[in-house]
Write a protein that holds these residues in place. Structure first.
Motif, PDB file in Angstrom:
ATOM      1  N   GLU A  57       0.828  -1.220   0.000  1.00  0.00           N
ATOM      2  CA  GLU A  57       0.000   0.000   0.000  1.00  0.00           C
ATOM      3  C   GLU A  57       0.857   1.264   0.000  1.00  0.00           C
ATOM      4  O   GLU A  57       0.612   2.161  -0.795  1.00  0.00           O
ATOM      5  CB  GLU A  57      -0.976  -0.006   1.188  1.00  0.00           C
ATOM      6  CG  GLU A  57      -1.997  -1.131   1.147  1.00  0.00           C
ATOM      7  CD  GLU A  57      -3.268  -0.807   0.375  1.00  0.00           C
ATOM      8  OE1 GLU A  57      -3.450   0.358   0.004  1.00  0.00           O
ATOM      9  OE2 GLU A  57      -4.057  -1.730   0.132  1.00  0.00           O
ATOM     10  N   LYS A  60       2.379   1.608  -3.449  1.00  0.00           N
ATOM     11  CA  LYS A  60       1.400   1.947  -4.485  1.00  0.00           C
ATOM     12  C   LYS A  60       0.953   3.396  -4.347  1.00  0.00           C
ATOM     13  O   LYS A  60       0.767   4.098  -5.345  1.00  0.00           O
ATOM     14  CB  LYS A  60       0.210   0.978  -4.403  1.00  0.00           C
ATOM     15  CG  LYS A  60      -0.837   1.135  -5.496  1.00  0.00           C
ATOM     16  CD  LYS A  60      -0.273   1.044  -6.898  1.00  0.00           C
ATOM     17  CE  LYS A  60       0.144  -0.346  -7.305  1.00  0.00           C
ATOM     18  NZ  LYS A  60      -0.924  -1.287  -7.511  1.00  0.00           N
ATOM     19  N   ALA A  61       0.806   3.857  -3.103  1.00  0.00           N
ATOM     20  CA  ALA A  61       0.420   5.262  -2.905  1.00  0.00           C
ATOM     21  C   ALA A  61       1.485   6.185  -3.507  1.00  0.00           C
ATOM     22  O   ALA A  61       1.164   7.181  -4.161  1.00  0.00           O
ATOM     23  CB  ALA A  61       0.246   5.548  -1.416  1.00  0.00           C
ATOM     24  N   VAL A  64       1.253   5.964  -7.450  1.00  0.00           N
ATOM     25  CA  VAL A  64       0.091   6.682  -7.989  1.00  0.00           C
ATOM     26  C   VAL A  64       0.267   8.192  -7.802  1.00  0.00           C
ATOM     27  O   VAL A  64      -0.042   8.982  -8.687  1.00  0.00           O
ATOM     28  CB  VAL A  64      -1.222   6.169  -7.339  1.00  0.00           C
ATOM     29  CG1 VAL A  64      -2.400   7.076  -7.647  1.00  0.00           C
ATOM     30  CG2 VAL A  64      -1.525   4.749  -7.815  1.00  0.00           C
ATOM     31  N   TRP A  65       0.819   8.576  -6.667  1.00  0.00           N
ATOM     32  CA  TRP A  65       1.054  10.012  -6.422  1.00  0.00           C
ATOM     33  C   TRP A  65       2.019  10.578  -7.474  1.00  0.00           C
ATOM     34  O   TRP A  65       1.798  11.659  -8.026  1.00  0.00           O
ATOM     35  CB  TRP A  65       1.623  10.231  -5.023  1.00  0.00           C
ATOM     36  CG  TRP A  65       1.860  11.673  -4.693  1.00  0.00           C
ATOM     37  CD1 TRP A  65       3.049  12.342  -4.743  1.00  0.00           C
ATOM     38  CD2 TRP A  65       0.884  12.638  -4.284  1.00  0.00           C
ATOM     39  NE1 TRP A  65       2.870  13.660  -4.391  1.00  0.00           N
ATOM     40  CE2 TRP A  65       1.547  13.874  -4.103  1.00  0.00           C
ATOM     41  CE3 TRP A  65      -0.491  12.574  -4.062  1.00  0.00           C
ATOM     42  CZ2 TRP A  65       0.882  15.023  -3.710  1.00  0.00           C
ATOM     43  CZ3 TRP A  65      -1.151  13.732  -3.667  1.00  0.00           C
ATOM     44  CH2 TRP A  65      -0.463  14.939  -3.493  1.00  0.00           C
ATOM     45  N   LEU A  68       0.237  11.066 -10.573  1.00  0.00           N
ATOM     46  CA  LEU A  68      -0.652  12.234 -10.497  1.00  0.00           C
ATOM     47  C   LEU A  68       0.123  13.534 -10.646  1.00  0.00           C
ATOM     48  O   LEU A  68      -0.415  14.529 -11.121  1.00  0.00           O
ATOM     49  CB  LEU A  68      -1.396  12.246  -9.153  1.00  0.00           C
ATOM     50  CG  LEU A  68      -2.530  11.238  -8.994  1.00  0.00           C
ATOM     51  CD1 LEU A  68      -3.036  11.216  -7.560  1.00  0.00           C
ATOM     52  CD2 LEU A  68      -3.677  11.572  -9.939  1.00  0.00           C
ATOM     53  N   ARG A  69       1.375  13.520 -10.218  1.00  0.00           N
ATOM     54  CA  ARG A  69       2.195  14.720 -10.348  1.00  0.00           C
ATOM     55  C   ARG A  69       2.939  14.771 -11.676  1.00  0.00           C
ATOM     56  O   ARG A  69       3.856  15.579 -11.861  1.00  0.00           O
ATOM     57  CB  ARG A  69       3.199  14.824  -9.201  1.00  0.00           C
ATOM     58  CG  ARG A  69       2.585  14.784  -7.823  1.00  0.00           C
ATOM     59  CD  ARG A  69       1.454  15.780  -7.625  1.00  0.00           C
ATOM     60  NE  ARG A  69       1.861  17.151  -7.775  1.00  0.00           N
ATOM     61  CZ  ARG A  69       2.203  17.939  -6.777  1.00  0.00           C
ATOM     62  NH1 ARG A  69       2.160  17.496  -5.556  1.00  0.00           N
ATOM     63  NH2 ARG A  69       2.562  19.179  -7.012  1.00  0.00           N
ATOM     64  N   VAL A 137       7.613  17.733  -4.546  1.00  0.00           N
ATOM     65  CA  VAL A 137       6.703  16.769  -5.191  1.00  0.00           C
ATOM     66  C   VAL A 137       5.749  16.154  -4.174  1.00  0.00           C
ATOM     67  O   VAL A 137       4.608  15.816  -4.488  1.00  0.00           O
ATOM     68  CB  VAL A 137       7.520  15.656  -5.904  1.00  0.00           C
ATOM     69  CG1 VAL A 137       6.628  14.503  -6.328  1.00  0.00           C
ATOM     70  CG2 VAL A 137       8.238  16.238  -7.106  1.00  0.00           C
ATOM     71  N   GLN A 139       4.454  17.548  -1.568  1.00  0.00           N
ATOM     72  CA  GLN A 139       3.525  18.473  -0.914  1.00  0.00           C
ATOM     73  C   GLN A 139       2.097  18.019  -1.164  1.00  0.00           C
ATOM     74  O   GLN A 139       1.700  17.838  -2.325  1.00  0.00           O
ATOM     75  CB  GLN A 139       3.710  19.895  -1.461  1.00  0.00           C
ATOM     76  CG  GLN A 139       4.846  20.629  -0.791  1.00  0.00           C
ATOM     77  CD  GLN A 139       5.134  21.973  -1.445  1.00  0.00           C
ATOM     78  OE1 GLN A 139       4.326  22.473  -2.216  1.00  0.00           O
ATOM     79  NE2 GLN A 139       6.296  22.532  -1.170  1.00  0.00           N
ATOM     80  N   PHE A 141       0.857  15.184  -0.151  1.00  0.00           N
ATOM     81  CA  PHE A 141       0.766  13.725  -0.061  1.00  0.00           C
ATOM     82  C   PHE A 141       0.122  13.297   1.261  1.00  0.00           C
ATOM     83  O   PHE A 141      -0.747  12.431   1.291  1.00  0.00           O
ATOM     84  CB  PHE A 141       2.153  13.108  -0.202  1.00  0.00           C
ATOM     85  CG  PHE A 141       2.168  11.594  -0.168  1.00  0.00           C
ATOM     86  CD1 PHE A 141       2.073  10.857  -1.341  1.00  0.00           C
ATOM     87  CD2 PHE A 141       2.274  10.903   1.032  1.00  0.00           C
ATOM     88  CE1 PHE A 141       2.074   9.472  -1.312  1.00  0.00           C
ATOM     89  CE2 PHE A 141       2.286   9.516   1.063  1.00  0.00           C
ATOM     90  CZ  PHE A 141       2.186   8.811  -0.118  1.00  0.00           C
ATOM     91  N   GLY A 142       0.571  13.950   2.323  1.00  0.00           N
ATOM     92  CA  GLY A 142       0.076  13.569   3.648  1.00  0.00           C
ATOM     93  C   GLY A 142      -1.308  14.099   3.969  1.00  0.00           C
ATOM     94  O   GLY A 142      -1.920  13.702   4.949  1.00  0.00           O
ATOM     95  N   ALA A 144      -3.938  13.681   2.177  1.00  0.00           N
ATOM     96  CA  ALA A 144      -5.005  12.760   1.720  1.00  0.00           C
ATOM     97  C   ALA A 144      -5.227  11.655   2.733  1.00  0.00           C
ATOM     98  O   ALA A 144      -4.296  11.239   3.409  1.00  0.00           O
ATOM     99  CB  ALA A 144      -4.624  12.180   0.382  1.00  0.00           C
TER     100      ALA A 144
END
Lengths: 144, 212
Positions: A57, A60-61, A64-65, A68-69, A137, A139, A141-142, A144
């Motif tokens: 997890e 993967k986070a 994916v992040w 997204l960036r 990059v 910024q 992230f935490g 969510a």
């Protein structure tokens, strides 16, 4: 990379590398033998894939992040590093890894050694990647 | 945006444990899952999140492949791979759910590189300035269905038209509407077979719904 342990949300990739390296160290010391849950419970052998699951997890986070960036190449590198390790772990659990013999060494490079090397290589690749990604990059992230 | 369903897939596949793969693949639950992944992929694609959309597509395809190949339930390797494929798709959906607020934020890639960097610190400027404009796109299958051309004809003229083509084994490739037009115009200009030229003229007069 800083010596201080960063908060996971500030530097999730650094955190993942730290945890992966800690796992490599545990593997090196105890292999896949773990203490039983109770004080009198005997030690037991665990599956490598069950242990690796803890990284899925968070990894993967991160992947994916990064996508997204707009950092697709970095995401692909992280994905590939983890996928390579996962493949070795599956081979290990399925009993498909065989001891390797080399002329340089009297001792065989057994499956656990191969697993440890694979985990160490994955951690190294992620650490290299971490060094290339600006802190900005992460910024948000935490949040969510 | 629809709920990505990370728990749903785990729950559904837990329920399936012990069932034969073909029973799972022909069940209503699987049809639901397939439809859901397809809809989510399209939705993400339309939000300009193509890489993430492709990731769902890839994870779903891998799970499907593993289930189809799971002919020997006693095989440790097969069950490990199948469990891994489930966990991969579920974790992708979980990450999308976690970052849903970012996912639905308009993708800034259509802006100039510097502006993107300011709004989205750390991101790389997009090379393709057209990429984020939510252009209508066509899958290869939709292109073939629309034009009634053969796969080999499409590939041949796509190369002649110098438009991007799918790499070997690449899934979920999409032609932009502009590239699709370019291919058809190249065929009309260069094909020696009049029937093929007519097919393309007809297709251009009747664009598929997705491009309208």
């Amino acid at each position: 990379m800083s010596d201080a342990t960063p908060a996971p949300s500030d530097a999730p990739l650094t955190q993942l590398v730290l945890e992966l390296n800690a796992w490599v160290e545990t593997l090196g010391r105890f292999g896949l033998r773990r203490r039983g849950e109770g004080p009198d419970d005997p030690d037991c052998l665990v599956r490598a894939s069950d242990e690796l699951e803890q990284f899925r997890e968070p990894a993967k986070a991160i992947i994916v992040w990064l996508e997204l960036r707009g950092r697709d190449a970095d995401a692909a590198e992280a994905d590939d590093a983890i996928a390579g390790l996962r493949e070795t772990v599956q081979q290990y659990d399925a009993g498909e890894l065989q001891p390797l013999f080399s002329e340089q060494s009297d001792e065989p490079f057994d499956p656990l050694d191969q697993l440890i090397e694979s985990a160490s290589r994955a951690a190294g690749r992620l650490e290299d990647l971490d060094g290339l990604i600006p802190a900005s990059v992460w910024q948000g992230f935490g949040d969510a | 945006m629809r709920d990505p369903w990370p728990e749903h897939i785990r729950w559904f596949l837990d329920e399936c444990e012990g069932q034969l793969a073909h029973e799972v693949l022909t069940s209503a639950g699987w049809a639901d899952l397939r439809r859901h992944c397809g809809d989510l992929t399209i939705e993400l694609d339309s939000l300009g999140r193509r890489t993430i959309a492709q990731r769902i597509d890839r994870d779903y395809a891998r799970l499907h492949e593993q289930l189809r190949g799971a002919t020997n339930p006693a095989s440790t390797a097969a069950s490990l791979l199948c469990a891994d494929a489930v966990a991969e798709l579920a974790s992708t959906l979980a990450a999308i759910q976690r970052f849903q607020a970012v996912v639905v934020t308009p993708h800034a890639s259509g802006l100039a590189g510097d502006t993107v960097a300011l709004q989205n610190p750390g991101s790389e400027p997009r090379r393709d300035h057209e990429a984020g404009k939510r252009q209508p796109t066509l899958t290869v299958a939709a292109f073939l269905e629309w034009t009634n051309l053969s796969h080999s004809t499409l590939n041949k003229y796509a190369r002649l038209a110098k438009v991007p083509t799918p790499h070997r084994g690449e899934r979920n490739f999409r032609y932009t509407w502009a590239d699709a037009r370019k291919i058809l115009e190249t065929i009309i200009a260069q094909a020696s077979d009049g029937r093929i030229r007519d097919k393309c003229r007809t297709a251009l007069k009747n664009p598929p719904e997705i491009t309208q």
